[in-house]
Design an enzyme around this catalytic site. Structure first.
Site, PDB file in Angstrom:
ATOM      1  N   GLY A  12       0.785  -1.229   0.000  1.00  0.00           N
ATOM      2  CA  GLY A  12       0.000   0.000   0.000  1.00  0.00           C
ATOM      3  C   GLY A  12       0.815   1.276   0.000  1.00  0.00           C
ATOM      4  N   ASN A  14       1.719   3.044  -2.621  1.00  0.00           N
ATOM      5  CA  ASN A  14       1.067   4.006  -3.533  1.00  0.00           C
ATOM      6  C   ASN A  14      -0.173   4.608  -2.886  1.00  0.00           C
ATOM      7  OD1 ASN A  14       2.275   4.316  -6.320  1.00  0.00           O
ATOM      8  ND2 ASN A  14       2.393   2.090  -6.047  1.00  0.00           N
ATOM      9  N   ILE A  96      -7.647  -9.104 -11.544  1.00  0.00           N
ATOM     10  CA  ILE A  96      -8.247  -8.532 -12.751  1.00  0.00           C
ATOM     11  C   ILE A  96      -9.701  -8.259 -12.423  1.00  0.00           C
ATOM     12  CG2 ILE A  96      -8.958  -9.079 -15.124  1.00  0.00           C
ATOM     13  CD1 ILE A  96      -6.340 -10.780 -15.259  1.00  0.00           C
ATOM     14  N   HIS A 113       0.822   1.014 -13.143  1.00  0.00           N
ATOM     15  CA  HIS A 113       1.528  -0.182 -13.606  1.00  0.00           C
ATOM     16  C   HIS A 113       3.026   0.123 -13.662  1.00  0.00           C
ATOM     17  CE1 HIS A 113       2.058  -3.984 -15.594  1.00  0.00           C
ATOM     18  NE2 HIS A 113       2.828  -3.396 -16.480  1.00  0.00           N
TER      19      HIS A 113
HETATM   20  C1  GAR Z   1       3.489  -1.265  -7.443  1.00  0.00           C
HETATM   21  O1  GAR Z   1       4.777  -1.337  -7.997  1.00  0.00           O
HETATM   22  C2  GAR Z   1       2.441  -1.277  -8.534  1.00  0.00           C
HETATM   23  O2  GAR Z   1       2.825  -0.581  -9.683  1.00  0.00           O
HETATM   24  C3  GAR Z   1       2.355  -2.752  -8.817  1.00  0.00           C
HETATM   25  O3  GAR Z   1       2.397  -3.354  -7.548  1.00  0.00           O
HETATM   26  C4  GAR Z   1       3.158  -2.535  -6.654  1.00  0.00           C
HETATM   27  C5  GAR Z   1       2.329  -2.271  -5.434  1.00  0.00           C
HETATM   28  O4  GAR Z   1       3.057  -1.595  -4.453  1.00  0.00           O
HETATM   29  N1  GAR Z   1       1.157  -3.065  -9.519  1.00  0.00           N
HETATM   30  C6  GAR Z   1       1.094  -3.997 -10.473  1.00  0.00           C
HETATM   31  O5  GAR Z   1       2.051  -4.678 -10.806  1.00  0.00           O
HETATM   32  C7  GAR Z   1      -0.275  -4.164 -11.117  1.00  0.00           C
HETATM   33  N2  GAR Z   1      -0.144  -4.825 -12.357  1.00  0.00           N
HETATM   34  P1  GAR Z   1       2.320  -0.867  -3.257  1.00  0.00           P
HETATM   35  O6  GAR Z   1       1.320  -1.875  -2.671  1.00  0.00           O
HETATM   36  O7  GAR Z   1       3.419  -0.576  -2.274  1.00  0.00           O
HETATM   37  O8  GAR Z   1       1.641   0.361  -3.774  1.00  0.00           O
END
Ligand code: GAR
Length: 204
Positions: A12, A14, A96, A113
């Site tokens: 989490g 982001n 998805i 992404h």
């Molecule tokens: C991030 O790098 C995001 O871009 C990726 O998962 C990570 C989540 O990090 N998402 C994908 O690969 C979706 N296809 P976070 O939970 O620390 O935000």
């Protein structure tokens, strides 16, 4: 004001970067709810620390994708994140979503992404870029359509791939850029500065 729902599965970070920008009054949006499909997601605690309501909806409790998504939709609606007055951010949500969910929230679901789309869609995008021999990768914030990582692009940031980079080292540098551009994209949406024209977005 618009209501924001954030869907997560893991750390989490982001989500946190978006919530912090909202707290700092940089984005005019109400952080209504964070939903995780994973009860152990660290992001749940991060959200709670920032005073945001959280819900866990585990996929194992539902017979198929549509039933699961119907529960997500009803939960979002309970928090005011409606197709009329809501924005849904996927932030490391490793599922998805169904065409029915996408249709109901048309042009109101955005995703981040960790690659420069349309290159390296799907899982392990950072590793895909390294294995392909790309010299640059990055990240993309885009609207979600019925494909996987295919919707209109809102913002992108470039990250150079260094000699000797591993999935871990590259992911770390890309994540830093993700934290910069995702809140920016949410702000543009909340301020109604994004128009969609076919495959393209026009930012005013
Ligand atoms: C991030 O790098 C995001 O871009 C990726 O998962 C990570 C989540 O990090 N998402 C994908 O690969 C979706 N296809 P976070 O939970 O620390 O935000």
């Amino acid at each position: 004001m618009l209501n924001l729902g954030i869907l997560i599965s893991g750390g989490g970070s982001n989500m946190e970067s978006i919530l912090k920008s909202i707290k700092q009054k940089k984005i005019p949006i109400n952080p209504a709810v964070v939903i995780s499909n994973n009860p152990d997601a660290k992001g749940l605690i991060r959200a709670q620390k920032l005073g945001v309501k959280t819900e866990v909806i585990e996929n194992k409790d539902f017979k198929d994708r549509l039933e699961y998504d119907k529960k997500i939709i009803s939960t979002l609606e309970n928090y005011g994140v409606t197709p009329k007055n809501g924005l849904v951010c996927l932030a490391g949500f490793m599922r998805i979503i169904s065409p029915e969910f996408v249709k109901k929230y048309k042009n109101r679901i955005i995703n981040i992404h960790p690659a420069l789309l349309p290159s390296f869609q799907g899982l392990h995008a950072q590793k895909q870029a390294i294995d392909y021999g790309s010299k640059y990768s990055g990240c993309t914030v885009h609207f979600v359509d019925s494909g996987v990582d295919t919707g209109p692009i809102i913002l992108q940031a470039i990250v150079k791939i260094k000699k000797g980079d591993t999935e871990k080292t590259l992911s770390k540098r890309i994540l830093k850029e993700e934290h910069r551009i995702y809140p920016k994209a949410v702000k543009l949406f909340a301020e109604k500065k994004i128009k969609i024209s076919g495959r393209k977005t026009i930012i005013s």
